[in-house]
Enzyme design. Structure first.
Site, mmCIF file in Angstrom:
data_model
loop_
_atom_site.group_PDB
_atom_site.id
_atom_site.type_symbol
_atom_site.label_atom_id
_atom_site.label_comp_id
_atom_site.label_asym_id
_atom_site.label_seq_id
_atom_site.Cartn_x
_atom_site.Cartn_y
_atom_site.Cartn_z
ATOM 1 N N GLU A 1 66.566 55.670 38.182
ATOM 2 C CA GLU A 1 66.793 54.380 37.507
ATOM 3 C C GLU A 1 65.684 54.063 36.490
ATOM 4 O OE1 GLU A 1 68.076 51.230 40.062
ATOM 5 O OE2 GLU A 1 68.908 52.595 41.547
ATOM 6 N N GLU B 1 66.981 49.942 48.513
ATOM 7 C CA GLU B 1 66.241 48.677 48.410
ATOM 8 C C GLU B 1 66.115 47.935 49.731
ATOM 9 O OE1 GLU B 1 68.123 46.677 45.093
ATOM 10 O OE2 GLU B 1 67.774 48.384 43.775
HETATM 11 O O1 G3I Z 1 83.373 45.206 37.039
HETATM 12 C C1 G3I Z 1 83.253 43.825 36.727
HETATM 13 C C2 G3I Z 1 84.285 43.443 35.708
HETATM 14 O O2 G3I Z 1 85.564 43.603 36.289
HETATM 15 C C3 G3I Z 1 84.047 41.991 35.279
HETATM 16 O O3 G3I Z 1 84.949 41.678 34.253
HETATM 17 C C4 G3I Z 1 82.633 41.796 34.792
HETATM 18 C C5 G3I Z 1 82.330 40.346 34.449
HETATM 19 O O4 G3I Z 1 80.941 40.118 34.358
HETATM 20 O O5 G3I Z 1 81.756 42.188 35.812
HETATM 21 C C6 G3I Z 1 81.896 43.554 36.174
HETATM 22 O O6 G3I Z 1 80.976 43.853 37.175
HETATM 23 C C7 G3I Z 1 79.640 43.945 36.786
HETATM 24 C C8 G3I Z 1 79.166 45.361 37.087
HETATM 25 O O7 G3I Z 1 77.794 45.467 36.850
HETATM 26 C C9 G3I Z 1 79.893 46.419 36.229
HETATM 27 O O8 G3I Z 1 79.599 46.216 34.888
HETATM 28 C C10 G3I Z 1 78.835 42.953 37.590
HETATM 29 O O9 G3I Z 1 79.169 41.631 37.178
HETATM 30 C C11 G3I Z 1 77.359 43.186 37.395
HETATM 31 O O10 G3I Z 1 76.632 42.360 38.307
HETATM 32 C C12 G3I Z 1 77.043 44.639 37.700
HETATM 33 O O11 G3I Z 1 75.670 44.831 37.484
HETATM 34 C C13 G3I Z 1 75.174 46.034 38.028
HETATM 35 C C14 G3I Z 1 74.114 45.694 39.056
HETATM 36 O O12 G3I Z 1 73.472 46.877 39.514
HETATM 37 C C15 G3I Z 1 74.774 44.990 40.235
HETATM 38 O O13 G3I Z 1 73.953 44.800 41.261
HETATM 39 C C16 G3I Z 1 74.543 46.826 36.882
HETATM 40 O O14 G3I Z 1 75.591 47.286 36.019
HETATM 41 C C17 G3I Z 1 73.799 48.030 37.443
HETATM 42 O O15 G3I Z 1 73.086 48.650 36.401
HETATM 43 C C18 G3I Z 1 72.798 47.540 38.491
HETATM 44 O O16 G3I Z 1 72.133 48.662 39.013
HETATM 45 C C19 G3I Z 1 71.150 48.407 40.017
HETATM 46 C C20 G3I Z 1 71.167 49.615 40.943
HETATM 47 O O17 G3I Z 1 72.452 49.822 41.453
HETATM 48 C C21 G3I Z 1 70.155 49.440 42.077
HETATM 49 N N1 G3I Z 1 68.843 49.134 41.575
HETATM 50 C C22 G3I Z 1 68.745 48.033 40.619
HETATM 51 C C23 G3I Z 1 69.721 48.265 39.455
HETATM 52 C C24 G3I Z 1 69.576 47.119 38.449
HETATM 53 O O18 G3I Z 1 69.912 45.888 39.013
#
Ligand code: G3I
Length: 369
Positions: A265, A160
């Site tokens: 994705e 990105e």
């Molecule tokens: O691991 C922590 C956990 O310890 C905590 O309790 C919880 C509370 O909300 O958060 C957890 O982390 C989260 C993580 O996903 C794992 O579930 C984060 O808050 C959350 O922001 C994170 O979101 C991920 C996101 O990327 C972060 O940028 C999504 O799962 C993931 O699907 C998403 O994937 C991205 C690709 O990497 C790049 N392209 C876009 C795509 C969608 O945004």
């Protein structure tokens, strides 16, 4: 006499019921359906690869021949402080794919989001110098890639980096090193594992301006003799985007540029579009209007969603000569990041499998061919 005359018929019946039994016990799989076209993959969360979700494990083992780490290889997870590496989840992810003979994709080496906070800053909280940034990028890429050398099929080296208008995202990497951070990262990655494929990966890839910039970057890397093997066109889609013709043009143009094209994705929101990008920082207040189908998709929306997904899959098949992999961003609908974006608590339906783990109808024509 009668018995003898009946024998062939009975044998035939026996053979039929054995064949039926076999068909019934071996459901058709996506990986077989697309074996002649491209790899078919899914992003996995740590529940699956840490052994906590046997139902998803069965689904993944049956249907997919490639996996990508949804979160556990991002820098804030794997390299949370300078010199500190948390390998457990990533090791489990790599072992999971290795044990099942899958093509494993590393996601992602350099990304502005979920970037470990220490990465671009000095002890006073200011951006580090270009030299220090290069050293940190080189260390991070070399350490992570070396650990999984020979096991990872390909890496999203830079994720990105470009905005919809074709300009560079003002990430810490860009702020400190300018455009040069991309060639530098690819050089480090090529040195760390000469056998792993190296990719650029981004969303909104139907944007003509974004496409032009990526074509320039690919041409520049190739002109300088820096290896790039593929471009990941993130498939975050909705009911009114992307523009199918522009998306297809991007597939064609990247193919002509001499790199492999991957649909990465992939997911298609079935709910009203709030935001076409994929930036998790963009949230809106909870609004019931934005979560209209908490108890299941209405038939007409479900039909329309399947029709759009089917048209997309047909497009991928038309370009199977350049598309090397199609990867969904999750397994069943309950596992999608889109349930929490752009607001928490949405019930989304964007993936290839329903919450009851059944393939979505648009896949039937491939599964039952
Ligand atoms: O691991 C922590 C956990 O310890 C905590 O309790 C919880 C509370 O909300 O958060 C957890 O982390 C989260 C993580 O996903 C794992 O579930 C984060 O808050 C959350 O922001 C994170 O979101 C991920 C996101 O990327 C972060 O940028 C999504 O799962 C993931 O699907 C998403 O994937 C991205 C690709 O990497 C790049 N392209 C876009 C795509 C969608 O945004």
């Amino acid at each position: 006499m009668k018995t003898i005359a009946l024998l062939p018929a009975l044998l035939l019946l026996g053979a039929c019921s054995t064949a039926q039994k076999e068909t019934a016990t071996t459901p058709p799989s996506l990986k077989d359906a697309f074996a002649d076209s491209f790899l078919i993959g899914a992003a996995l969360n740590t529940d699956c690869t840490n052994g906590l979700d046997p139902a998803t494990d069965s689904l993944v083992s049956l249907h997919f021949n490639s996996i990508v780490a949804e979160n556990c290889m991002k820098s804030e997870k794997i390299n949370p402080s300078e010199g500190v590496y948390e390998w457990d989840d990533a090791d489990n992810f790599v072992n999971y794919g290795t044990e099942r003979g899958m093509k494993i994709i590393g996601h992602t080496l350099l990304w502005h989001s979920q970037l470990a906070p220490w990465f671009p800053l000095d002890s006073a909280g200011n951006n580090v110098t270009p030299d220090v940034m290069k050293q940190r990028i080189a260390n991070h890429i070399s350490t992570v890639m070396t650990r999984y050398k020979g096991k990872i099929h390909g890496w999203d080296v830079v994720n990105e980096a470009i905005l919809e208008d074709g300009s560079y995202r003002k990430s810490p990497f860009y702020e400190i090193l300018g455009e040069e951070f991309i060639p530098f990262a690819f050089s480090c990655a090529a040195a760390a594992d000469p056998d792993a494929e190296l990719y650029l990966n981004d969303y909104s890839m139907a944007s003509p301006a974004k496409r032009e910039t990526y074509l320039k970057i690919i041409a520049d890397l190739k002109a300088r003799g820096i290896r790039i093997d593929g471009i990941g066109m993130q498939g975050h889609m909705g009911m009114d985007y992307p523009d199918f013709a522009e998306f297809e043009k991007s597939i064609e143009e990247y193919g002509k540029a001499g790199v492999g094209v991957m649909i990465t994705e992939w997911d298609m929101s079935a709910l009203p579009t709030v935001n076409q990008g994929a930036n998790v920082a963009d949230t809106t207040a909870f609004n019931k209007l934005l979560n209209p189908y908490p108890d299941g998709l209405p038939e007409d929306i479900d039909r329309e969603w399947n029709e759009r997904m089917g048209r997309m899959m047909d497009m991928f098949m038309r370009h199977a000569d350049v598309i090397t992999r199609v990867t969904a961003w999750g397994t069943d609908d309950s596992k999608s990041w889109k349930n929490d974006w752009p607001m928490k608590g949405r019930t989304e339906y964007p993936l290839l499998f329903s919450r009851s783990l059944t393939p979505k109808p648009f896949l039937n024509k491939y599964l039952n061919k």
